[in-house]
Enzyme design. Structure first.
Site, short mmCIF file in Angstrom:
data_model
loop_
_atom_site.label_atom_id
_atom_site.label_comp_id
_atom_site.label_asym_id
_atom_site.label_seq_id
_atom_site.Cartn_x
_atom_site.Cartn_y
_atom_site.Cartn_z
N SER A 146 -16.14 50.52 35.92
CA SER A 146 -16.18 52.31 34.85
C SER A 146 -16.80 51.14 33.70
O SER A 146 -16.30 50.63 33.87
CB SER A 146 -13.95 52.46 34.29
OG SER A 146 -14.08 53.01 33.43
N TYR A 159 -5.54 51.49 31.00
CA TYR A 159 -6.68 52.75 32.28
C TYR A 159 -7.60 50.88 32.19
O TYR A 159 -8.62 50.29 32.50
CB TYR A 159 -7.05 53.05 32.06
CG TYR A 159 -8.12 53.85 33.07
CD1 TYR A 159 -7.90 54.32 34.18
CD2 TYR A 159 -9.54 53.76 32.42
CE1 TYR A 159 -8.59 54.52 35.25
CE2 TYR A 159 -10.57 54.21 33.49
CZ TYR A 159 -10.62 54.54 34.46
OH TYR A 159 -11.31 54.71 35.31
P1 NAD Z 1 -9.29 61.20 41.56
O1 NAD Z 1 -8.19 61.38 41.09
O2 NAD Z 1 -9.74 61.99 42.45
O3 NAD Z 1 -8.79 59.88 43.25
C1 NAD Z 1 -8.03 59.27 42.97
C2 NAD Z 1 -8.05 58.86 44.51
O4 NAD Z 1 -6.96 57.00 44.28
C3 NAD Z 1 -6.91 59.81 45.23
O5 NAD Z 1 -7.19 60.01 46.93
C4 NAD Z 1 -5.43 59.12 45.48
O6 NAD Z 1 -4.55 59.80 46.73
C5 NAD Z 1 -5.56 58.03 45.46
N1 NAD Z 1 -4.67 57.21 44.94
C6 NAD Z 1 -4.34 57.69 43.20
N2 NAD Z 1 -3.08 56.92 43.23
C7 NAD Z 1 -2.38 56.04 43.86
C8 NAD Z 1 -1.39 55.66 44.75
N3 NAD Z 1 -0.31 55.10 43.91
N4 NAD Z 1 -1.68 55.06 45.86
C9 NAD Z 1 -2.19 55.52 47.37
N5 NAD Z 1 -3.48 56.09 46.43
C10 NAD Z 1 -3.64 56.81 45.47
O7 NAD Z 1 -10.54 59.62 40.76
P2 NAD Z 1 -11.97 59.91 41.33
O8 NAD Z 1 -12.60 60.08 39.81
O9 NAD Z 1 -12.50 60.12 41.81
O10 NAD Z 1 -11.25 58.79 40.85
C11 NAD Z 1 -11.73 57.30 41.87
C12 NAD Z 1 -12.11 55.90 41.25
O11 NAD Z 1 -13.41 56.26 39.92
C13 NAD Z 1 -10.64 55.92 40.33
O12 NAD Z 1 -10.32 54.49 40.47
C14 NAD Z 1 -11.29 55.38 39.29
O13 NAD Z 1 -10.71 54.86 38.13
C15 NAD Z 1 -12.67 55.52 39.17
N6 NAD Z 1 -13.76 55.59 37.77
C16 NAD Z 1 -13.89 57.37 38.06
C17 NAD Z 1 -14.75 58.50 36.79
C18 NAD Z 1 -14.42 59.16 37.12
O14 NAD Z 1 -15.17 60.22 36.25
N7 NAD Z 1 -14.58 60.48 37.89
C19 NAD Z 1 -15.27 56.87 36.23
C20 NAD Z 1 -15.45 55.41 36.24
C21 NAD Z 1 -14.23 54.82 37.17
#
Ligand code: NAD
Length: 255
Positions: A146, A159
């Site tokens: 991130s 986080y």
């Molecule tokens: P999202 O919330 O759309 O998806 C999250 C996914 O993680 C889902 O498939 C959910 O089922 C799974 N998940 C969450 N808790 C879980 C658990 N206890 N057991 C199994 N699966 C679980 O999120 P996203 O935006 O697609 O983020 C994906 C990754 O990217 C994360 O690690 C997030 O921290 C990181 N990230 C996202 C952003 C952003 O701007 N969206 C930026 C930087 C990093």
């Protein structure tokens, strides 16, 4: 051979029911890999599998799991190998956040975020590496870090600590497993339009700030993260390990 293809590989992707993980699954299948989609059991997970199967014709499995339950992860991973084969690409994309000022952050929220974002990433990587090392096979791990691997925003203590940990975990595993041919890198996404950031996208002031603050002038899409993940999993990245690569539309390059 096209050095950017993933034919003949099996990729296990966590957080694959939606957002970035789902985008990674689709892109890796388009590049020729068979896929195991891991996330909490949900209609989204089954839909994601159907989408990837239909669009790519690859073999796609689902492996429901609660990554908050650390103790269950090694046996869950062994079950995946037994049913679907031994993955040689792992993408740790599952992640959660809980926002609160640090002085009132509940221990449960801290533990939940560290558990899913950091501890589960380590435990899955460990199980993945044990199987590969046992079979004298090489592999690739890609962790999703991130901007908060390097910087913080208010109310994101758990986080930010977890994602800082993901950055250092990436380097530690890369160093430990370099001689086993397991290359470990991280992609650090900028602000990506997914369910996780929906409240931020819906906030007009924040939305305007993102457009102004990001040199490329837009929110990222899951595909923007997925394609660099394909690169890191491919033969083209054979001399890349221990890196945290920011894919953020230039966000970290300016202030
Ligand atoms: P999202 O919330 O759309 O998806 C999250 C996914 O993680 C889902 O498939 C959910 O089922 C799974 N998940 C969450 N808790 C879980 C658990 N206890 N057991 C199994 N699966 C679980 O999120 P996203 O935006 O697609 O983020 C994906 C990754 O990217 C994360 O690690 C997030 O921290 C990181 N990230 C996202 C952003 C952003 O701007 N969206 C930026 C930087 C990093």
């Amino acid at each position: 051979m096209d050095p950017f293809r993933l034919d003949g590989h099996l990729a296990l992707i966590t957080g694959a029911s939606r957002g970035i993980g789902r985008g990674v699954a689709l892109a890796m299948a388009e590049a020729g890999a068979d896929i195991v989609l891991a996330a909490r059991a949900s209609a989204d997970l089954d839909e994601a599998a159907e989408e990837v199967r239909t669009k790519t014709g690859r073999t796609v499995h689902t492996a429901p799991v609660d990554l908050g339950d650390s103790a269950s992860i090694p046996a869950w991973f062994d079950g995946v190998v037994e049913r679907n084969g031994r993955p040689n690409i792992l993408v740790n994309a599952a992640g959660i956040t809980r926002r609160a000022p640090a002085e009132v952050l509940a221990l449960q929220d801290w533990n939940d975020v560290i558990g899913v974002n950091l501890t589960a990433s380590f435990l899955i990587a460990q199980a993945f590496a044990r199987h590969l090392i046992g079979a004298a096979e090489q592999g690739r791990i890609i962790n999703i870090a991130s901007l908060m691997t390097a910087a913080a925003r208010k109310t994101t203590t758990a986080y930010t600590a977890s994602k800082g940990g993901v950055g250092q975990l990436t380097k530690a595993l890369a160093v430990d497993w370099a001689d086993k041919g397991i290359l470990v890198n991280a992609i650090a996404p900028g602000f990506i339009a997914t369910a996780m950031t929906q409240p931020l996208q819906d906030n007009d002031e924040f939305h305007a700030w993102i457009l102004k603050r990001t040199p490329l002038g837009r929110w990222g899409k899951p595909e923007d993260i997925a394609l660099p993940c394909v690169f890191l999993a491919s033969p083209a990245a054979q001399f890349v390990t221990g890196q945290v690569i920011y894919v953020d539309g230039g966000f970290m390059a300016t202030f």
